[in-house]
Design a protein around this motif. Sequence first.
Motif, PDB file in Angstrom:
ATOM      1  N   ALA A   1      39.840  40.883  49.150  1.00  0.00           N
ATOM      2  CA  ALA A   1      39.801  39.453  48.842  1.00  0.00           C
ATOM      3  C   ALA A   1      38.659  39.174  47.875  1.00  0.00           C
ATOM      4  CB  ALA A   1      39.618  38.653  50.117  1.00  0.00           C
ATOM      5  N   MET A   2      38.740  38.034  47.155  1.00  0.00           N
ATOM      6  CA  MET A   2      37.722  37.693  46.173  1.00  0.00           C
ATOM      7  C   MET A   2      36.342  37.599  46.822  1.00  0.00           C
ATOM      8  SD  MET A   2      38.762  37.875  43.175  1.00  0.00           S
ATOM      9  CE  MET A   2      38.125  37.091  41.701  1.00  0.00           C
ATOM     10  N   GLU A   3      36.305  37.174  48.107  1.00  0.00           N
ATOM     11  CA  GLU A   3      34.989  36.947  48.721  1.00  0.00           C
ATOM     12  C   GLU A   3      34.421  38.202  49.385  1.00  0.00           C
ATOM     13  OE1 GLU A   3      37.674  35.316  49.157  1.00  0.00           O
ATOM     14  OE2 GLU A   3      38.387  35.587  51.210  1.00  0.00           O
TER      15      GLU A   3
ATOM     16  N   MET B   1      48.526  42.686  44.379  1.00  0.00           N
ATOM     17  CA  MET B   1      47.887  41.796  45.355  1.00  0.00           C
ATOM     18  C   MET B   1      46.615  41.135  44.818  1.00  0.00           C
ATOM     19  SD  MET B   1      50.280  42.550  47.234  1.00  0.00           S
ATOM     20  CE  MET B   1      50.048  41.559  48.717  1.00  0.00           C
ATOM     21  N   GLY B   2      46.173  41.476  43.607  1.00  0.00           N
ATOM     22  CA  GLY B   2      44.910  40.937  43.105  1.00  0.00           C
ATOM     23  C   GLY B   2      45.084  39.696  42.249  1.00  0.00           C
ATOM     24  N   GLY B   3      44.166  38.739  42.380  1.00  0.00           N
ATOM     25  CA  GLY B   3      44.203  37.553  41.530  1.00  0.00           C
ATOM     26  C   GLY B   3      44.628  36.313  42.286  1.00  0.00           C
ATOM     27  N   ASP B   4      44.328  35.162  41.690  1.00  0.00           N
ATOM     28  CA  ASP B   4      44.612  33.884  42.339  1.00  0.00           C
ATOM     29  C   ASP B   4      46.108  33.649  42.482  1.00  0.00           C
ATOM     30  OD1 ASP B   4      41.913  33.720  41.858  1.00  0.00           O
ATOM     31  OD2 ASP B   4      42.114  32.331  40.162  1.00  0.00           O
ATOM     32  N   ASN B   5      46.899  34.204  41.580  1.00  0.00           N
ATOM     33  CA  ASN B   5      48.329  33.910  41.570  1.00  0.00           C
ATOM     34  C   ASN B   5      49.166  35.087  42.069  1.00  0.00           C
ATOM     35  OD1 ASN B   5      47.568  31.482  40.267  1.00  0.00           O
ATOM     36  ND2 ASN B   5      47.511  32.582  38.315  1.00  0.00           N
ATOM     37  N   ALA B   6      48.532  35.967  42.852  1.00  0.00           N
ATOM     38  CA  ALA B   6      49.247  37.135  43.373  1.00  0.00           C
ATOM     39  C   ALA B   6      50.052  36.730  44.600  1.00  0.00           C
ATOM     40  CB  ALA B   6      48.251  38.230  43.742  1.00  0.00           C
TER      41      ALA B   6
ATOM     42  N   ALA C   1      31.537  47.541  49.400  1.00  0.00           N
ATOM     43  CA  ALA C   1      31.828  47.790  50.814  1.00  0.00           C
ATOM     44  C   ALA C   1      33.326  47.746  51.063  1.00  0.00           C
ATOM     45  CB  ALA C   1      31.103  46.756  51.673  1.00  0.00           C
ATOM     46  N   ALA C   2      33.992  46.776  50.436  1.00  0.00           N
ATOM     47  CA  ALA C   2      35.426  46.591  50.686  1.00  0.00           C
ATOM     48  C   ALA C   2      36.233  47.809  50.250  1.00  0.00           C
ATOM     49  CB  ALA C   2      35.924  45.344  49.956  1.00  0.00           C
ATOM     50  N   VAL C   3      35.947  48.335  49.064  1.00  0.00           N
ATOM     51  CA  VAL C   3      36.754  49.465  48.603  1.00  0.00           C
ATOM     52  C   VAL C   3      36.408  50.738  49.370  1.00  0.00           C
ATOM     53  CG1 VAL C   3      37.213  48.534  46.314  1.00  0.00           C
ATOM     54  CG2 VAL C   3      35.225  50.002  46.646  1.00  0.00           C
ATOM     55  N   ARG C   4      35.207  50.761  49.976  1.00  0.00           N
ATOM     56  CA  ARG C   4      34.875  51.915  50.803  1.00  0.00           C
ATOM     57  C   ARG C   4      35.559  51.824  52.154  1.00  0.00           C
ATOM     58  NH1 ARG C   4      28.483  52.869  50.345  1.00  0.00           N
ATOM     59  NH2 ARG C   4      28.661  53.018  48.092  1.00  0.00           N
ATOM     60  N   ARG C   5      35.578  50.593  52.721  1.00  0.00           N
ATOM     61  CA  ARG C   5      36.111  50.388  54.070  1.00  0.00           C
ATOM     62  C   ARG C   5      37.645  50.454  54.049  1.00  0.00           C
ATOM     63  NH1 ARG C   5      34.209  45.554  54.704  1.00  0.00           N
ATOM     64  NH2 ARG C   5      36.267  44.606  54.732  1.00  0.00           N
TER      65      ARG C   5
ATOM     66  N   LYS D   1      40.334  51.946  52.710  1.00  0.00           N
ATOM     67  CA  LYS D   1      40.715  53.132  51.917  1.00  0.00           C
ATOM     68  C   LYS D   1      42.018  52.930  51.147  1.00  0.00           C
ATOM     69  CE  LYS D   1      37.576  56.357  53.106  1.00  0.00           C
ATOM     70  NZ  LYS D   1      36.476  55.546  52.529  1.00  0.00           N
ATOM     71  N   ASN D   2      42.946  52.202  51.771  1.00  0.00           N
ATOM     72  CA  ASN D   2      44.258  52.062  51.145  1.00  0.00           C
ATOM     73  C   ASN D   2      44.496  50.681  50.544  1.00  0.00           C
ATOM     74  OD1 ASN D   2      45.260  54.691  51.524  1.00  0.00           O
ATOM     75  ND2 ASN D   2      45.505  54.237  53.714  1.00  0.00           N
ATOM     76  N   CYS D   3      43.400  50.013  50.152  1.00  0.00           N
ATOM     77  CA  CYS D   3      43.606  48.720  49.506  1.00  0.00           C
ATOM     78  C   CYS D   3      44.313  48.974  48.175  1.00  0.00           C
ATOM     79  CB  CYS D   3      42.293  47.989  49.298  1.00  0.00           C
ATOM     80  SG  CYS D   3      41.184  48.777  48.142  1.00  0.00           S
TER      81      CYS D   3
END
Lengths: 373, 373
Positions: B77-79, B8-13, B84-88, B90-92
Motif C-alpha cells: 500500500a502507498m502508506e 495492483m499498484g497506483g491510485d487507479n488499480a 520493510a513492506a517488500v521484505r515482509r 515476499k510475494n507482493c
Amino acid sequence: MRIALDAMGGDNAPYEIVWGGAEAAAQTADSIILVGDEAAIRKAFRHRHPKIRPTPDVEALLREGRLSIVHTDESVAMEDAPAAAVRRKKNCSINVCMRLVKEGKADAAVSAGNSGAMAASALFILGRVKGVARPAIATVLPTAEPDRPLLLLDAGANTDCHHEWLREFAVMGDIYSRLVLGREKPVVGLMSIGTEDSKGNELTKHAFPLLRDYTPGIAFKGNVEGHDVFEGKTDVIVCDGFVGNVILKTSESAAHAMGGWLKRVIMGNLFFKLAALPLLPALRTLKHQMDPEIYGGAPLLGVSGAVIITHGSSTHKAIAYACAAGSRAAEHNVSREIEACVAALPEVPLDEELAQQAEAPVPRLVAPEPEKR
Amino acid sequence: MRIALDAMGGDNAPYEIVWGGAEAAAQTADSIILVGDEAAIRKAFRHRHPKIRPTPDVEALLREGRLSIVHTDESVAMEDAPAAAVRRKKNCSINVCMRLVKEGKADAAVSAGNSGAMAASALFILGRVKGVARPAIATVLPTAEPDRPLLLLDAGANTDCHHEWLREFAVMGDIYSRLVLGREKPVVGLMSIGTEDSKGNELTKHAFPLLRDYTPGIAFKGNVEGHDVFEGKTDVIVCDGFVGNVILKTSESAAHAMGGWLKRVIMGNLFFKLAALPLLPALRTLKHQMDPEIYGGAPLLGVSGAVIITHGSSTHKAIAYACAAGSRAAEHNVSREIEACVAALPEVPLDEELAQQAEAPVPRLVAPEPEKR
C-alpha cells in the motif's frame, strides 16, 4: 519614513526606478531619497511616465523635500563580481544607500540592482543583527489563495546551510510575515521531500527537531514539499539558499512555459485567436493576481536595517511597492524584533543529541544502504 | 518484449492498469504479463474502458498469450514503509514483477505503485549494475519545445549525494535520453543557482570539474538553473534527489496553481465563461502537450533490468506509454550500456585535488564570511 532608493540599479534604471520613487512619494507619507547620477535622474524625469496616473508633480515633491536626490556617479553593474565591486567602488549607489541608513539619514534601503552586491554592501556597512549567524534573502511568492503570499527563505544568500541557520530563518520569516505582510499567526513549514516527519536530507532531518522543539513562538506545521509552495496554506517556508533559489527560478520557468504554450496554441489558429479576444481582460486579471511585484520585493533579513531587494526587471510599480515594504519594515523595526527573538531562543542541543532525535524512524526511499564510497 | 506490469499498484488499480496493459498488448508487438489478484483483474476487465477505442479484445489477447496473468494476493500500500513492506511481503506484486525479470521470464517491470517500494524491491531482487554506486529515479518532464522532453535525475532516490554519484547520473541519463527518448546527442546540465562555472553549493562545485573533465562522451553544457528546466534547450539535468524531488513537485504545484487561477478568473464571470467555450479545444491541446504521461514514466536507472515507475495517479494511457518505454529500455539494453559506460569512466582525482580545481574562482552571494558556528 525616509527611503533611500538606488536609482541606478536594475534593467530599467534610472527611468522606471525614479518614477516608481516619485509615485511612492506622491501616494504615501514616505519621503524618497533617490541615490545616483543627478543628471541622469533629472533627465529621466523629463519624460513623464505614461502608466502612472495622475502624473506626480516631481518639481513640487522635490521642492517640499518629499523627493530628494543624493548624487553619486559610481554604480555596480549586473556582471560585476558583487563583493569586489562594493569594496572597490566605495561610492557606488548601493553603498551610499546603506550609509544613509547607517547614519540615520534614511530608514530603509531599496534596490533593483545586483542582489549579491546588495547583500555584500549591507553586510559591510550595516552589519549583521546581533545573534544572527547568516542573513537570508526572503522572497515573496503569490499563491492560489489571493492575499496570502508565501515567504520563502533563504532564496540564495547561503548555498550550504547549517541546521541552526534554518531555525533563524524561521524566526526571521515569521517576524517579516507578521509585521510587514500582515499575517496574524504565520504557518511555518520546512521544505522537504515528503510531509512525514522523518522525510528529508541530513540538513532537514537535523533542522526538524530544532524547529519543532527549540523554536517557541512560531506555528511550525512540520515538513512541506514542492506541492505546498503555491497552495496557499503555508505562510513561511524555510530551506537552504540553493534549494530556495532553485524553487524560485523553476516556478518562474514553469509559469513562463505555461504562458508560452497557451499563447502558441491560441495564436496558431485564427479561430482561436479571435475567440480569445473577449478573454483578454480575464487574462489581465490573472496576470495581476500572479504578479509578485505587488508584494514588495525580497527583504534581506538579519542585517541591521531595513533592506529590500527587488527583481532586476522591476517596473515603477514594483519599486513603489518595494518602497512601501521598506517603509513598513522600518516602521515596525523588523531588525530589532529579530534581535530580540533570536536572543530569546533556547540553547540548541549538541549535534549528536539532535541527530538521535532526528534519527528515530528514518525510512529511506532506496532501502539497502550500498557501501559508502 | 515481455512486460511485467504490476496490476495492483497506483491510485487507479487495478482498473486503469489492466486496461492500459490490454491497450499496450493490442497496439504494440509487446506481450504484457499482469501481476496481481487474478479475480480482481478479471473483474476489472468485465467493464470495458470507455476511453480506449477500439476496445481491445481481452479474451483473444489472453488466448494468444499476448496478455497473461500471474496471480498473487499480496500487494504494497502507498502508506507502507517501502523497504520493510517488500521484505515482509515476499510475494507482493512488485516483488513478483522483479522476480519475473530476474528469472528471464519478463524483459521489463512497470508499476504505478509506491516508488520507494519499487526501488527497494529492484535493489533486493535485481541488484545494482556493476560499477554503479547508487541507482537513481529519472523523471521525464515536458518543456517549451514540443518533442524535446527533459530527463531530470535523481528525482528522489538519494537525498544526500556524493559528487561522484552525480557523474554516474549524467552517464545514465545520457544513455536513457539517447536510447529510449531518441535524442541523438543529449545536452547535459548540472543543476545549480547560476550558469557561471563557479556558482553553486559544495556538491555542485565538486561535481562540476568531474562532469567537465572526467566524463568523456557526454555533451556537458555546464551549470543550468531553474530557469532552464522548461526551456527545452537541455536534455538531461542532474542533481541530488532532494533538489530533484523539490523541482518536480514545485513545477507540478506551479502548473496546478496557474490552471486554478485561470479557471477562477474565467468561472467567476458569466461573460468570460461563455467567451471561453470556443477555446476549450485549444485548452485540451495545451493539456495534451503538457501531459507528462505521454513520455512513459520514470525509469529507475542503475539497477540490473529495465524498471519503469509511473505516477500513482496513472491512467490507462500512462500505463500503455510506460510499457512502451520499458520495452524500449529492454530492447536497447539500457542496463548493459550503463555498465559498459560506467566501466569506461576515467578514475576520479582525490577529493582534495578536485576541491582545488573546483575552488578556483568562487565568488559568493554573501561576501564576507561570518565566523563559523
